[in-house]
Design a protein around this motif. Structure first.
Motif, PDB file in Angstrom:
ATOM      1  N   ILE A  44      -7.360   3.495   0.409  1.00 37.36           N
ATOM      2  CA  ILE A  44      -8.379   2.522   0.826  1.00 37.36           C
ATOM      3  C   ILE A  44      -7.710   1.166   1.073  1.00 37.36           C
ATOM      4  O   ILE A  44      -8.011   0.475   2.047  1.00 37.36           O
ATOM      5  N   ILE A  45      -6.785   0.812   0.192  1.00 34.85           N
ATOM      6  CA  ILE A  45      -6.090  -0.464   0.375  1.00 34.85           C
ATOM      7  C   ILE A  45      -5.299  -0.446   1.676  1.00 34.85           C
ATOM      8  O   ILE A  45      -5.311  -1.415   2.443  1.00 34.85           O
ATOM      9  N   ALA A  46      -4.624   0.677   1.953  1.00 36.40           N
ATOM     10  CA  ALA A  46      -3.845   0.773   3.194  1.00 36.40           C
ATOM     11  C   ALA A  46      -4.751   0.574   4.402  1.00 36.40           C
ATOM     12  O   ALA A  46      -4.439  -0.195   5.315  1.00 36.40           O
ATOM     13  N   LEU A  53      10.062  -0.180   3.846  1.00 35.80           N
ATOM     14  CA  LEU A  53      10.016  -1.238   2.844  1.00 35.80           C
ATOM     15  C   LEU A  53       9.162  -0.785   1.650  1.00 35.80           C
ATOM     16  O   LEU A  53       9.509  -1.023   0.486  1.00 35.80           O
ATOM     17  N   GLY A  54       8.047  -0.132   1.972  1.00 35.73           N
ATOM     18  CA  GLY A  54       7.176   0.390   0.919  1.00 35.73           C
ATOM     19  C   GLY A  54       7.872   1.459   0.095  1.00 35.73           C
ATOM     20  O   GLY A  54       7.692   1.537  -1.120  1.00 35.73           O
ATOM     21  N   TRP A  55       8.670   2.276   0.762  1.00 34.50           N
ATOM     22  CA  TRP A  55       9.438   3.292   0.025  1.00 34.50           C
ATOM     23  C   TRP A  55      10.335   2.623  -1.007  1.00 34.50           C
ATOM     24  O   TRP A  55      10.375   3.014  -2.167  1.00 34.50           O
ATOM     25  N   LEU A  56      11.026   1.590  -0.534  1.00 32.78           N
ATOM     26  CA  LEU A  56      11.955   0.876  -1.424  1.00 32.78           C
ATOM     27  C   LEU A  56      11.204   0.243  -2.598  1.00 32.78           C
ATOM     28  O   LEU A  56      11.589   0.403  -3.758  1.00 32.78           O
ATOM     29  N   ALA A  57      10.121  -0.474  -2.258  1.00 31.68           N
ATOM     30  CA  ALA A  57       9.347  -1.148  -3.305  1.00 31.68           C
ATOM     31  C   ALA A  57       8.768  -0.119  -4.258  1.00 31.68           C
ATOM     32  O   ALA A  57       8.772  -0.317  -5.478  1.00 31.68           O
ATOM     33  N   GLY A  58       8.284   0.990  -3.708  1.00 33.86           N
ATOM     34  CA  GLY A  58       7.713   2.036  -4.551  1.00 33.86           C
ATOM     35  C   GLY A  58       8.759   2.595  -5.500  1.00 33.86           C
ATOM     36  O   GLY A  58       8.498   2.807  -6.685  1.00 33.86           O
ATOM     37  N   PHE A  59       9.938   2.801  -4.985  1.00 34.80           N
ATOM     38  CA  PHE A  59      11.020   3.313  -5.821  1.00 34.80           C
ATOM     39  C   PHE A  59      11.311   2.315  -6.942  1.00 34.80           C
ATOM     40  O   PHE A  59      11.498   2.698  -8.102  1.00 34.80           O
ATOM     41  N   GLY A  60      11.298   1.025  -6.587  1.00 33.63           N
ATOM     42  CA  GLY A  60      11.524  -0.010  -7.594  1.00 33.63           C
ATOM     43  C   GLY A  60      10.453   0.024  -8.676  1.00 33.63           C
ATOM     44  O   GLY A  60      10.761  -0.064  -9.870  1.00 33.63           O
ATOM     45  N   TRP A  61       9.198   0.175  -8.244  1.00 36.04           N
ATOM     46  CA  TRP A  61       8.104   0.244  -9.225  1.00 36.04           C
ATOM     47  C   TRP A  61       8.263   1.453 -10.135  1.00 36.04           C
ATOM     48  O   TRP A  61       8.008   1.376 -11.339  1.00 36.04           O
ATOM     49  N   PHE A  69      -4.926  11.710  -7.911  1.00 35.49           N
ATOM     50  CA  PHE A  69      -5.869  11.724  -6.798  1.00 35.49           C
ATOM     51  C   PHE A  69      -6.648  10.416  -6.744  1.00 35.49           C
ATOM     52  O   PHE A  69      -6.797   9.822  -5.685  1.00 35.49           O
ATOM     53  N   VAL A  70      -7.118   9.975  -7.901  1.00 31.94           N
ATOM     54  CA  VAL A  70      -7.920   8.747  -7.934  1.00 31.94           C
ATOM     55  C   VAL A  70      -7.077   7.548  -7.481  1.00 31.94           C
ATOM     56  O   VAL A  70      -7.484   6.773  -6.618  1.00 31.94           O
ATOM     57  N   LEU A  71      -5.857   7.455  -8.060  1.00 34.43           N
ATOM     58  CA  LEU A  71      -4.980   6.341  -7.672  1.00 34.43           C
ATOM     59  C   LEU A  71      -4.642   6.412  -6.189  1.00 34.43           C
ATOM     60  O   LEU A  71      -4.623   5.401  -5.489  1.00 34.43           O
ATOM     61  N   GLY A  72      -4.366   7.628  -5.723  1.00 34.99           N
ATOM     62  CA  GLY A  72      -4.007   7.829  -4.323  1.00 34.99           C
ATOM     63  C   GLY A  72      -5.144   7.404  -3.404  1.00 34.99           C
ATOM     64  O   GLY A  72      -4.923   6.781  -2.365  1.00 34.99           O
ATOM     65  N   LEU A  73      -6.350   7.730  -3.806  1.00 39.11           N
ATOM     66  CA  LEU A  73      -7.527   7.371  -3.007  1.00 39.11           C
ATOM     67  C   LEU A  73      -7.634   5.846  -2.910  1.00 39.11           C
ATOM     68  O   LEU A  73      -7.835   5.289  -1.827  1.00 39.11           O
ATOM     69  N   ALA A  82       0.840  -1.191   0.000  1.00 34.86           N
ATOM     70  CA  ALA A  82       0.000   0.000   0.000  1.00 34.86           C
ATOM     71  C   ALA A  82       0.882   1.250   0.000  1.00 34.86           C
ATOM     72  O   ALA A  82       0.636   2.206  -0.749  1.00 34.86           O
ATOM     73  N   ALA A  83       1.925   1.229   0.825  1.00 31.33           N
ATOM     74  CA  ALA A  83       2.837   2.381   0.868  1.00 31.33           C
ATOM     75  C   ALA A  83       3.509   2.567  -0.484  1.00 31.33           C
ATOM     76  O   ALA A  83       3.652   3.696  -0.979  1.00 31.33           O
ATOM     77  N   ALA A  84       3.880   1.454  -1.112  1.00 33.74           N
ATOM     78  CA  ALA A  84       4.551   1.538  -2.413  1.00 33.74           C
ATOM     79  C   ALA A  84       3.623   2.137  -3.467  1.00 33.74           C
ATOM     80  O   ALA A  84       4.042   2.960  -4.278  1.00 33.74           O
ATOM     81  N   LEU A  85       2.363   1.732  -3.419  1.00 31.58           N
ATOM     82  CA  LEU A  85       1.399   2.290  -4.364  1.00 31.58           C
ATOM     83  C   LEU A  85       1.303   3.796  -4.203  1.00 31.58           C
ATOM     84  O   LEU A  85       1.230   4.543  -5.180  1.00 31.58           O
ATOM     85  N   LEU A  86       1.326   4.234  -2.957  1.00 31.48           N
ATOM     86  CA  LEU A  86       1.231   5.674  -2.697  1.00 31.48           C
ATOM     87  C   LEU A  86       2.473   6.385  -3.222  1.00 31.48           C
ATOM     88  O   LEU A  86       2.391   7.498  -3.739  1.00 31.48           O
ATOM     89  N   VAL A  87       3.621   5.732  -3.100  1.00 31.54           N
ATOM     90  CA  VAL A  87       4.849   6.324  -3.638  1.00 31.54           C
ATOM     91  C   VAL A  87       4.716   6.476  -5.157  1.00 31.54           C
ATOM     92  O   VAL A  87       5.052   7.527  -5.725  1.00 31.54           O
ATOM     93  N   VAL A  88       4.178   5.428  -5.807  1.00 33.64           N
ATOM     94  CA  VAL A  88       4.017   5.493  -7.259  1.00 33.64           C
ATOM     95  C   VAL A  88       3.091   6.649  -7.644  1.00 33.64           C
ATOM     96  O   VAL A  88       3.350   7.374  -8.600  1.00 33.64           O
TER      97      VAL A  88
END
Lengths: 258, 787
Positions: B668-670, B720-728, B660-664, B443-449
């Motif tokens: 919700i997933i988080a 961990l989410g930061w790292l994964a988000g950066f990878g994505w 905004f839509v993706l973030g929302l 969820a954190a990674a998605l937010l980073v993306v």
């Protein structure tokens, strides 16, 4: 269980009419005309019907009765886990019947030790740590190791509950209950899930605590054999105390058999 | 079975909160998928329908001047179905109410009727009447940006003559879906107009009677464009052909197609990530849920229900939220997809809108949603049905804690008791803890993306408009001019510094690869335009050799030191071999740069410029613009600051919406993940916590104990989410690169903070809920029994 007919209402102040005995100022607990009614859906269940009772310091009381006789409800009210529908419950000079949730928590924390049928140790803490858990929130606790020695546990103190036998677990639970030096020790079927031999070990631990620390101990059980080790035996049935007996001579747990 | 189904209904009601959370997460995953796939499919369909119905040409060829008879001959070539010969000229335009000069591309319409290729869609008014020299039809984007309606007046310098023009109609063309002036980065609809004029009038103004300078061809289906392009280049070379190119290289189509290709990538990967997280969560919850019903499973089996019936029962329970979430997701997704397609259609000014949800994409979405539920339930049930009824009826074995890492390292003594409990709980079932951690981290990674897209745009703006382009105004000459014309620019009001540049259309060849682009000659020691290396350090312009943008170098397969062939596509068309001095960092376009003096020598035209970058005193800008509008040698004026403002208005806005839509959805997933994690922890440890309450622990103490585990997991999940988000993001950078634009891999601290904050807020919301649950822990129940 659910009563019938006219007994389904709580009579007005029956104790006054019955002329209750004068209160003994040294009693730890004083209960007067305690009623407990549960609402289960549309049915009212009378769990206690006007219980009056006094418990003295250092007494070993055995509360005998079949399932549904109200003994657990009585124990819960004594321990501050539940409150009566009507009637007076006093611990020393505290009125428990009127206490709020915060005051009840403090009451349990400072004055009551509980022993459960299923031990209820914290599985992620070792024997010693389970006792420390209780001493951490208490003002003048016993040293945890001393509490464990009182119940006959000298070693394996760093074992987790899953690594101990039932009898060992229950003795840890007793050590945990008494480590904060409570004035009252409440035990709900403490040998209920143990075999004969380990059950006796546990009873010996309780007896020893009662003797050495002078802790008021209330044990509820439907094992009539245990009655012989109490100072006083209260029999319960249908939500009321139906019999009371004082043992002139207490038997040692080793002498019990069932 | 009817009774089992009644049990199903009641179980579902009891678990309503958790099932809703699962359904919402599934819905988010499905909705993202349906939205993005739907928008992609619809945009593709709409584009294709538009191109077909409005006869968008297959091959385009600008040239200097050729007789009409040549076009008639080309029309008879095999494979060619239609030819449109036109006169196309860029002129300096004066728009009422606009201080800066604008550029108009004047395109001829046949003397009578509609063009054979690149037909116009008439939005308002009418086309210019045959025989009227002052009438034009204007492109809608330009008309809208300047609030022009039919009847509005414009003025332009036509071949050195000031002429007023009247707008008769507002039109759309498949050739200018993306109205961008050559050399610009973004469409600037206020300052770039596409105007259609009847051919006799336009030809007369530019002395092009009986001749054309722009040819469009349509090919029969299945005819490959390359041989036709090669033939066309040979045929038109004597007529000043500037190099024919296929539809794929047509600038408006390329922008639109790149956009669609990007949608395909983001519309596949981003939703797949969402769906994967949703599936993970569904499995997590259901596994726990079934374990808690061990006793009931045993009773069912003791009655004689078979393993199949029991498994089916729990699969049905799992399918409830999966079905609900899938249906909700498809509904919301279809709605969003329609909205997003409309936004795109508006952005690209498409006259028609074809909406389509691919049945295959919907089926896949439903399949993933339902499979996630069913697999989760089956995995969980498998363990439960494997047990003999009598064994299953006994409560789950007590949590088997054993001395672990904490004890071996001798750390236990240093930790407070509650920390020891938390640590041991996490360590006891590392797989489960890891899964939980992974879900929150996802969820954190998605937010980073989500935040990354805005970061990339901000970074791009900062680099392009503050580091690369440092001029105030760029002017382009109608044709290459001598140093004297450049010198004249100094006399214009407010002009402080002038740096001439030369831009020539070229085809670069290396081995078997080639690329058609612009070769830019810049002044040595210039300060207005700069180039950067991969580490964003400013590079000096070498005295000889080419600087190639990294994407262009990759396309051609060249490295520093390689020698490429440069074929100029205008004038005397010199061809020479030039060494690649080095590759430079370029986010935008695929250009080659070299020293302008060296380029002048290669072209045999030393000192000649195509235009100049100007530093301008802002106070003199209005006077400067007024003069530039009427300047006959200047046919384009660009003001980067204005360009940027336009970009912010359009691109940035649509980016905000999708972010905004993706973030929302990610939020919700988080919430779903953390809340369910907390619920599971509470149900597993409720008895333990209630025992503590009985022992005299206060609600606050017990709450802290439970939340400690959640907090630790959440805190560990964020980095961990930061790292994964950066990878994505890195993956997105790789998959989204195209000729027009390459995303930079930059994730700002604000984005990391945003991701952490949303996760923390989700954790706090979940904590609040758990706290209220702890208030209602049944203390008496603890005393009674194990279950």
């Amino acid at each position: 269980m659910a009563g019938t007919g006219s007994s389904d209402t709580i009579p007005r102040d029956r104790s006054a009419a019955a002329g209750a005995p004068p209160a003994d100022p040294s009693a730890v607990f004083r209960l007067r005309d305690v009623w407990k009614v549960y609402r289960m859906g549309e049915v009212e269940v009378f769990a206690l019907r006007g219980v009056s009772l006094e418990l003295q310091p250092g007494e070993f009381v055995v509360l005998l009765g079949p399932s549904g006789s109200g003994k657990s409800t009585l124990l819960n009210i004594l321990g501050g886990l539940d409150q009566p529908t009507r009637g007076e419950v006093r611990y020393r000079d505290h009125v428990l019947a009127a206490a709020d949730e915060r005051e009840l928590t403090r009451f349990r924390r400072e004055h009551v030790g509980f022993v459960f049928q299923f031990f209820n140790l914290i599985p992620s803490l070792t024997a010693l740590e389970n006792v420390e858990l209780a001493t951490e929130i208490s003002e003048h606790p016993l040293p945890p190791r001393e509490a464990l020695e009182l119940v006959g546990l000298h070693e394996r103190l760093d074992h987790f509950p899953a690594q101990m036998s039932g009898g060992e677990q229950q003795r840890v639970a007793i050590a945990r209950a008494v480590a904060k030096r409570p004035e009252v020790l409440l035990c709900d079927e403490p040998t209920g899930s143990l075999d004969f031999a380990t059950g006796k070990l546990v009873l010996e631990a309780l007896e020893g605590i009662n003797r050495e620390l002078r802790t008021l101990t209330v044990v509820i059980t439907h094992n009539a054999a245990i009655a012989a080790m109490g100072d006083r035996v209260l029999r319960m049935g249908s939500g009321a105390i139906v019999g009371e007996q004082r043992n002139p001579v207490k038997l040692a747990p080793a002498a019990l058999s069932w | 079975m009817a009774v089992l189904d009644r049990k199903l209904g009641r179980d579902a009601r009891a678990l309503l909160g958790q099932l809703i959370a699962v359904a919402l997460v599934v819905a988010c995953g499905i909705a993202t998928w349906v939205t993005m796939r739907g928008a992609y499919a619809s945009l593709l369909l709409t584009r294709n329908a538009y191109y077909r119905e409005y006869r968008f040409a297959d091959i385009f060829c600008p040239l200097k001047r050729a007789p009409d008879a040549l076009a008639a001959r080309i029309a008879h070539w095999p494979g060619v179905t239609a030819v449109e010969a036109r006169v196309v000229e860029d002129v300096n335009l004066s728009v009422p109410g606009l201080a800066e000069p604008a550029t108009a591309r004047l395109i001829s319409l046949p003397a009578q009727g509609a063009p054979r290729l690149n037909a116009l869609y008439l939005r308002a008014g009418r086309l210019p009447e045959p025989g009227r020299a002052d009438e034009v039809a204007a492109s809608e984007a330009f008309a809208a940006a300047n609030q022009l309606r039919p009847g509005a007046s414009l003025a332009a310098v036509l071949h050195g003559k000031w002429q007023s023009l009247r707008v008769t109609g507002i039109v759309l063309s498949p050739e200018y879906v993306y109205e961008i002036r050559g050399g610009d980065i973004f469409p600037d609809n206020r300052r770039f107009a596409v105007l259609w004029m009847r051919r006799p009038a336009l030809a007369a103004a530019f002395r092009m009677e009986g001749a054309f300078n722009d040819l469009s061809l349509a090919l029969a289906p299945g005819v490959a464009p390359q041989p036709v392009i090669a033939r066309l280049d040979r045929q038109l070379e004597p007529w000043g052909g500037l190099g024919a190119y296929a539809r794929a290289d047509q600038i408006s189509n390329r922008f639109l197609s790149d956009e669609i290709a990007q949608d395909r990538v983001t519309g596949t990967w981003v939703p797949l990530i969402f769906l994967a997280v949703a599936a993970l969560l569904v499995d997590m919850v259901l596994t726990r849920l079934v374990l808690m019903q061990r006793g009931q499973i045993a009773i069912l089996k003791a009655f004689g229900y078979g393993n199949g019936a029991v498994a089916a029962h729990y699969v049905k329970l799992a399918l409830l939220p999966a079905l609900g979430g899938t249906a909700l997701g498809i509904g919301v997704g279809a709605w969003f997809a329609h909205g997003l397609t409309r936004i795109y259609a508006g952005f690209f000014r498409l006259p028609l809108l074809r909406f389509r949800l691919e049945p295959a994409a919907l089926l896949l979405a439903a399949g993933i949603g339902l499979a996630a539920g069913a697999v989760g339930a089956l995995l969980a049930v498998r363990g439960a049905v494997a047990l003999a009824p009598a064994e299953a009826m006994r409560p789950e074995a007590p949590a088997g804690f054993r001395p672990g890492l904490l004890e071996r390292l001798g750390l236990a003594g240093w930790l407070p008791l509650n920390a020891r409990m938390v640590a041991r709980n996490l360590q006891r079932r590392p797989g489960k803890s890891a899964l939980n951690l992974l879900a929150v981290a996802s969820a954190a990674a998605l937010l980073v993306v989500c935040g990354y897209f805005l970061d990339a745009v901000n970074y791009f703006i900062a680099l392009q408009f503050q580091q690369v382009q440092r001029e105030d105004v760029t002017v382009s000459f109608e044709r290459p001019l001598s140093a004297a014309a450049v010198h004249d620019l100094f006399h214009l009001p407010g002009v402080g510094r002038v740096e001439p540049f030369r831009a020539v259309p070229v085809r670069l060849r290396f081995a078997h690869r080639d690329y058609r682009t612009v070769l830019l000659g810049q002044a040595a020691g210039g300060e207005m335009r700069r180039v950067f290396d991969a580490n964003r350090r400013v590079l000096p312009l070498p005295g000889s050799g080419l600087l190639l943008g990294d994407a262009l170098a990759e396309r051609l397969g060249v490295h520093t030191g390689d020698v490429v062939s440069v074929e100029v596509l205008e004038g005397r068309r010199p061809v020479w071999r030039e060494r690649v001095a080095r590759t430079v960092y370029e986010m935008l376009g695929m250009r080659a740069t070299m020293d302008s003096a060296a380029l002048g020598r290669r072209l045999g035209e030393p000192g000649v410029a195509s235009g100049a970058y100007l530093k301008v005193d802002a106070r003199a800008a209005p006077a400067l613009y007024a003069q530039l509008k009427r300047n006959p040698v200047i046919n384009a004026v660009t003001v980067p600051a204005v360009e940027l403002a336009g970009f912010r208005e359009t691109m940035a806005q649509s980016l905000w919406i999708s972010t905004f839509v993706l973030g929302l959805f990610a939020a919700i997933i988080a919430v779903g993940v953390i809340y369910n994690g907390g619920r599971i922890a509470l149900s597993e440890r409720g008895r333990e916590l209630a025992s503590l309450r009985v022992l005299g622990f206060t609600r606050a103490e017990v709450t802290r104990l439970l939340l400690g585990e959640q907090a630790l997991l959440t805190a560990a999940a964020v980095p961990l989410g930061w790292l994964a988000g950066f990878g994505w993001c890195a993956l997105l950078v790789l998959t989204l690169r195209n000729d027009t634009f390459r995303l930079p891999l930059v994730v700002s601290r604000a984005t990391l903070a945003f991701a952490a904050a949303v996760v923390a807020a989700a954790a706090a919301a979940s904590a609040l809920f758990l706290r209220s649950r702890i208030r209602h822990l049944d203390l008496i129940e603890v005393l009674k029994s194990r279950e």
